[in-house]
Structure formats: structure tokens, C-alpha cells
Design an enzyme around this catalytic site. Structure first.
Site, mmCIF file in Angstrom:
data_model
loop_
_atom_site.group_PDB
_atom_site.id
_atom_site.type_symbol
_atom_site.label_atom_id
_atom_site.label_comp_id
_atom_site.label_asym_id
_atom_site.label_seq_id
_atom_site.Cartn_x
_atom_site.Cartn_y
_atom_site.Cartn_z
ATOM 1 N N LYS A 13 0.830 -1.210 0.000
ATOM 2 C CA LYS A 13 0.000 0.000 0.000
ATOM 3 C C LYS A 13 0.867 1.264 0.000
ATOM 4 O O LYS A 13 0.583 2.208 -0.719
ATOM 5 C CB LYS A 13 -0.918 0.035 1.237
ATOM 6 C CG LYS A 13 -1.953 -1.069 1.266
ATOM 7 C CD LYS A 13 -2.985 -0.855 2.378
ATOM 8 C CE LYS A 13 -2.400 -0.980 3.773
ATOM 9 N NZ LYS A 13 -1.943 -2.345 4.112
ATOM 10 N N ARG A 89 -9.413 0.960 8.420
ATOM 11 C CA ARG A 89 -9.152 -0.464 8.563
ATOM 12 C C ARG A 89 -10.447 -1.256 8.697
ATOM 13 O O ARG A 89 -10.431 -2.469 8.617
ATOM 14 C CB ARG A 89 -8.322 -0.737 9.827
ATOM 15 C CG ARG A 89 -6.996 -0.048 9.878
ATOM 16 C CD ARG A 89 -5.925 -0.845 9.180
ATOM 17 N NE ARG A 89 -5.770 -2.187 9.712
ATOM 18 C CZ ARG A 89 -4.651 -2.639 10.270
ATOM 19 N NH1 ARG A 89 -3.624 -1.851 10.389
ATOM 20 N NH2 ARG A 89 -4.576 -3.870 10.690
ATOM 21 N N ARG A 128 11.864 -7.668 5.441
ATOM 22 C CA ARG A 128 12.026 -6.218 5.483
ATOM 23 C C ARG A 128 12.878 -5.796 6.688
ATOM 24 O O ARG A 128 12.718 -6.311 7.780
ATOM 25 C CB ARG A 128 10.639 -5.580 5.588
ATOM 26 C CG ARG A 128 10.636 -4.078 5.465
ATOM 27 C CD ARG A 128 9.300 -3.560 5.068
ATOM 28 N NE ARG A 128 8.368 -3.500 6.186
ATOM 29 C CZ ARG A 128 7.157 -2.958 6.106
ATOM 30 N NH1 ARG A 128 6.714 -2.479 4.963
ATOM 31 N NH2 ARG A 128 6.372 -2.934 7.150
ATOM 32 N N ARG A 161 11.651 -4.378 12.330
ATOM 33 C CA ARG A 161 10.626 -3.765 13.159
ATOM 34 C C ARG A 161 9.899 -4.843 13.926
ATOM 35 O O ARG A 161 9.653 -5.916 13.402
ATOM 36 C CB ARG A 161 9.594 -3.039 12.281
ATOM 37 C CG ARG A 161 9.958 -1.626 11.967
ATOM 38 C CD ARG A 161 8.775 -0.979 11.257
ATOM 39 N NE ARG A 161 9.238 0.101 10.431
ATOM 40 C CZ ARG A 161 8.773 0.376 9.221
ATOM 41 N NH1 ARG A 161 7.849 -0.379 8.677
ATOM 42 N NH2 ARG A 161 9.228 1.383 8.553
ATOM 43 N N ARG A 172 -1.254 -9.848 12.506
ATOM 44 C CA ARG A 172 -1.776 -8.660 11.809
ATOM 45 C C ARG A 172 -2.654 -9.057 10.629
ATOM 46 O O ARG A 172 -3.672 -8.417 10.350
ATOM 47 C CB ARG A 172 -0.621 -7.782 11.320
ATOM 48 C CG ARG A 172 0.051 -7.001 12.442
ATOM 49 C CD ARG A 172 1.420 -6.499 12.024
ATOM 50 N NE ARG A 172 1.377 -5.503 10.972
ATOM 51 C CZ ARG A 172 2.386 -5.252 10.132
ATOM 52 N NH1 ARG A 172 3.508 -5.936 10.213
ATOM 53 N NH2 ARG A 172 2.278 -4.329 9.218
#
Ligand SMILES: [Zn+2]
Length: 221
Positions: A13, A89, A128, A161, A172
């Protein structure tokens, strides 16, 4: 032009919102960036946010909405329009956003839904890494740093992260899926849902979005 980007974590996104903002000359607002900015401070809001994000839980609707409302009401915010990434969301947040826009006599033009399979998402997110110093984002598959764990730009240490750890990623994704069907239906009923296959590479996905938005504009004119 006012747009929202919908889709699971890891679907791209942010990348697509950046391309859209550039192509259509509008502002890009990411709840991730807005949250990270708030987390740098030591306000009550910052502590509240950290509590939810560290556990991989969703931030409550009223707190998220407040950060968005503030951002959009800043002087000169998105005069040409904007694309929101990470908000809404769920259906309740979508209704809150519509209420805010109605107050200002404007409306959303399109809700872009990027869809991808769970495997693709987990793969992308778990590879990532971000620089702990300057915030540059690397991907161990697609955009490797020259030296492992060292930032090419500033020499800072690269870290994963907390919300990109595998357990947290799956959590998530499940949370996203549990609320998404109703949100998707909301925009579908309004006739502004643009559904795009997000499994492909960045350029393919962007091409689909650009064509979808342009044909939407032509229909609207
Ligand atoms: Zn760096």
C-alpha cells in the site's frame, strides 16, 4: 482526488500510494508514518499507541481517527487531494471518514483494494529491515543493503521492526481479514471500490491502479 488504499499488511500500500501521489499530484498520508512520528514523543497518546502496536494489536478506532482528523485539518493539508494509506481499517472507520468529509462538503473518489495471497505477504514482510538511524527501508529479497545489517545511506544499524516479526505478521493478517469483508462491502455498495491484484511486481500493480483511476475519472466526467 481523494483516495484510500485498502489491503492486508505487506501488500504494498505504501509503495503504491507514493506512486499515486506522484502521478496525480496529491498528498500521501500513511498512518504508519503518522504513528511513528507520534511514538517519537512522550505524550499520553504516544504511550497508548505503543501499547497496542508492540503487541501487534489494532489501535482503537477513536484514537486512529483522531490522528487522521488532525492531519487532514492542518493548514494546506492535501489541497489537491490525498491518498490515505492504512486508514480506514474497518467499516466503522470508513463511516467516520465519510462523516468528516461530509462536514466539508466533499467525498471520497475511490477505495483501492490491493489483494494478495497470505504466502506472498508473509514472505515480503519478514524480509524487510529498516535503518534504526535514518529510517531507510530495505528488503532482503528485492532491495538488499550492500553490507548485511548496515545502512547504505548513513551506516546505521538495520533492524527488524517489531511488527515485521513473523508471529506478529500472521497476527496482523488475521486481524485484518476478520474486519475486511464488511469494509470491502461498504465501498462496493457505494460503487467506488477498485479491486487490484497485488501479487505482481510494483509496476504491474501500479499500471492496474492508474488505468482503474483514469477510467473512473472518465466515467465521472
Ligand atoms: Zn540509515
Amino acid at each position: 482526488m481523494r483516495l484510500v488504499m485498502l489491503g492486508p499488511p505487506g501488500v504494498g500500500k505504501g509503495t503504491q500510494a507514493t506512486l499515486i501521489a506522484h502521478e496525480f499530484d496529491i498528498q500521501h498520508y500513511s498512518t504508519g508514518d503518522i504513528f511513528r512520528e507520534i511514538l517519537k514523543g512522550s505524550s499520553n497518546l504516544s504511550r497508548e499507541l505503543a501499547k497496542y502496536l508492540d503487541a501487534g494489536n489494532l489501535v482503537p478506532d477513536d484514537i486512529v481517527f483522531e490522528t487522521i482528523r488532525k492531519t487532514l485539518s492542518e493548514d494546506g493539508a492535501g489541497v489537491n487531494g490525498w491518498v490515505l494509506d492504512g486508514f480506514p481499517r474497518n467499516r466503522k472507520q470508513a463511516e467516520m471518514l465519510d462523516g468528516l468529509l461530509l462536514n466539508e462538503n466533499c467525498k471520497l473518489d475511490s477505495a483501492i483494494y490491493l489483494a494478495a495471497t497470505r504466502d506472498v505477504l508473509v514472505d515480503r514482510l519478514s524480509s524487510r529491515k529498516v535503518c534504526s538511524n535514518c529510517g531507510a527501508v530495505y528488503n532482503l529479497q528485492m532491495n538488499r543493503p550492500k553490507n548485511n545489517d548496515i545502512c547504505d545511506k548513513c551506516g546505521g544499524k538495520l533492524i527488524q521492526r517489531k511488527d515485521d516479526e513473523k508471529e506478529t505478521i500472521l497476527k496482523r493478517i488475521f486481524i485484518f481479514e476478520s474486519e475486511f469483508a464488511s469494509l470491502r462491502q461498504y465501498y462496493k455498495d457505494r460503487g467506488i471500490l477498485l479491486e487490484v491484484n497485488g501479487n505482481g511486481d510494483t509496476n504491474d500493480v501500479f499500471k492496474q491502479i492508474r488505468e482503474g483511476l483514469k477510467s473512473g475519472q472518465e466515467r465521472g466526467n
